[in-house]
Design a protein around this motif. Sequence first.
Motif, PDB file in Angstrom:
ATOM      1  N   TYR A 189       0.995   3.984  -2.998  1.00 11.15           N
ATOM      2  CA  TYR A 189       0.697   5.408  -2.739  1.00 11.15           C
ATOM      3  C   TYR A 189       1.845   6.283  -3.253  1.00 11.15           C
ATOM      4  O   TYR A 189       1.632   7.274  -3.951  1.00 11.15           O
ATOM      5  N   ASP A 208      -7.704  -2.528  -5.593  1.00  7.14           N
ATOM      6  CA  ASP A 208      -8.162  -2.020  -4.285  1.00  7.14           C
ATOM      7  C   ASP A 208      -8.722  -0.611  -4.488  1.00  7.14           C
ATOM      8  O   ASP A 208      -8.196   0.157  -5.285  1.00  7.14           O
ATOM      9  N   ARG A 209      -9.763  -0.320  -3.724  1.00  4.51           N
ATOM     10  CA  ARG A 209     -10.398   0.998  -3.905  1.00  4.51           C
ATOM     11  C   ARG A 209      -9.824   2.073  -3.013  1.00  4.51           C
ATOM     12  O   ARG A 209     -10.062   3.257  -3.200  1.00  4.51           O
ATOM     13  N   ASP A 210      -9.116   1.661  -1.941  1.00  7.16           N
ATOM     14  CA  ASP A 210      -8.570   2.674  -1.034  1.00  7.16           C
ATOM     15  C   ASP A 210      -7.256   2.165  -0.433  1.00  7.16           C
ATOM     16  O   ASP A 210      -6.768   1.099  -0.810  1.00  7.16           O
ATOM     17  N   LEU A 211      -6.742   2.931   0.509  1.00  5.38           N
ATOM     18  CA  LEU A 211      -5.446   2.571   1.095  1.00  5.38           C
ATOM     19  C   LEU A 211      -5.583   1.748   2.377  1.00  5.38           C
ATOM     20  O   LEU A 211      -4.589   1.448   3.031  1.00  5.38           O
ATOM     21  N   ALA A 212      -6.816   1.391   2.735  1.00  3.35           N
ATOM     22  CA  ALA A 212      -7.012   0.623   3.970  1.00  3.35           C
ATOM     23  C   ALA A 212      -6.274  -0.709   3.870  1.00  3.35           C
ATOM     24  O   ALA A 212      -6.256  -1.331   2.805  1.00  3.35           O
ATOM     25  N   LYS A 227       0.840  -1.211   0.000  1.00  2.81           N
ATOM     26  CA  LYS A 227       0.000   0.000   0.000  1.00  2.81           C
ATOM     27  C   LYS A 227       0.874   1.259   0.000  1.00  2.81           C
ATOM     28  O   LYS A 227       0.580   2.236  -0.699  1.00  2.81           O
ATOM     29  N   SER A 238       1.816   6.300  -6.974  1.00  2.00           N
ATOM     30  CA  SER A 238       0.498   6.655  -7.554  1.00  2.00           C
ATOM     31  C   SER A 238      -0.008   5.596  -8.532  1.00  2.00           C
ATOM     32  O   SER A 238      -0.417   5.899  -9.660  1.00  2.00           O
ATOM     33  N   PRO A 250      -2.206   1.562  -8.628  1.00  2.00           N
ATOM     34  CA  PRO A 250      -3.117   0.767  -7.791  1.00  2.00           C
ATOM     35  C   PRO A 250      -2.409  -0.351  -7.029  1.00  2.00           C
ATOM     36  O   PRO A 250      -1.370  -0.841  -7.473  1.00  2.00           O
TER      37      PRO A 250
END
Length: 340
Positions: A101, A320-324, A97, A104, A106
């Motif tokens: 990030y 994945d849709r978010d950084l969780a 993750k 930039s 996925p």
Amino acid sequence: MLQVLGIETSCDDTGIALYNEERGLLAHKVHIQIDNHAPFGGVVPELASRDHVRRMIPLLDEVLRESGVSLHELSAIAYTKGPGLHGSLLVGAAFAKALSYACSIPSIGINHLEGHLLSSMLENKDISFPFLGLVVSGGHSMLVRVEKFGCYHVLGDCVDDAAGEAFDKIAKLLGLSYPGGKHLEELAKKGDPKRFKFPRPLTERVSLDFSFSGLKTSAIKTFRDNEPVDPQTKADIACALQAAIIDTVYKKCKWALETNKLHTLIVTGGVSANHALRDKLNTLHQEHITVFFPSPEFCTDNGAMIAYAGLLHLKHQQIDRDLAINVNARLKLKEKEGEL
Ligand code: KG4
Ligand code: ZN
């Protein structure tokens, strides 16, 4: 041209690999932690996660150097989201993750079992769907009908100890070092196949589930009944245990192939390194079944299978849709894997 980094940290092997859509596998490195865990006779979860932390960056550097690819040329980062050891999974997921990030791009959480099931395709693109996948490792014994990418029907699962676990526990009892599967296989060669006969669990009726804990208990009882156990008796127990596991796995594969009208069997997971198991399953060729074993480096846990599965997910926009950081130590293989 898509290229995906794969990160595998579900148990005690740290695997990082880079898979390119057109050029295939560009590099893959695995750090095996056996030496850290051997003194304890099994994997110590906390030691495993700490070692993943130590190995991750050096392995990534090696993979990038070998493949001649830089971080900004990556399309996505795939990582194992489960099943496995919670702490180990967290290390890989957090690393993936953070990297996604920073670059930039996925991140893609992959089910470890899907990685194993697709691992044969790293080397053989001609494998045609549907096929029967057998995963036999320290943590899993399962039969899966692989309809196509993303569509998996679990036909049989392990209800207690996995095949590799039974090998390892009895190897430990026989005084062999961890992980004991391959040492037990060596010892079994010296054994008398007629002296002991252990049960073939869940084979008295057609069942595709696996249960090796009763078999393990029989082996322990035989050991206790023969104490003090001489070297020949140890070899005879090893021989009987291996025969019972192989026979059971073979029967279930045959049933699964017949009842599902499948003609291809793909075998993966650490136990598939066992030569006697390979020989037995290869006899299915006589029944016009194609049996395929990935190379040993892709049978055991590795980052390449995660990178490859990641590429397929990326092509299907399953990211994945978010950084969780969501990992699941008991993650199940879904019928429609990757559907969000
Ligand atoms: O797939 P793997 O590397 O790790 C996971 O468990 O996920 O599998 C390791 C397992 C261990 O239980 C090990 O004892 C077993 O595979 N194994 C073998 C052999 N080589 C490794 N079992 C039987 N015979 C072998 N030659
Ligand atoms: Zn595995």
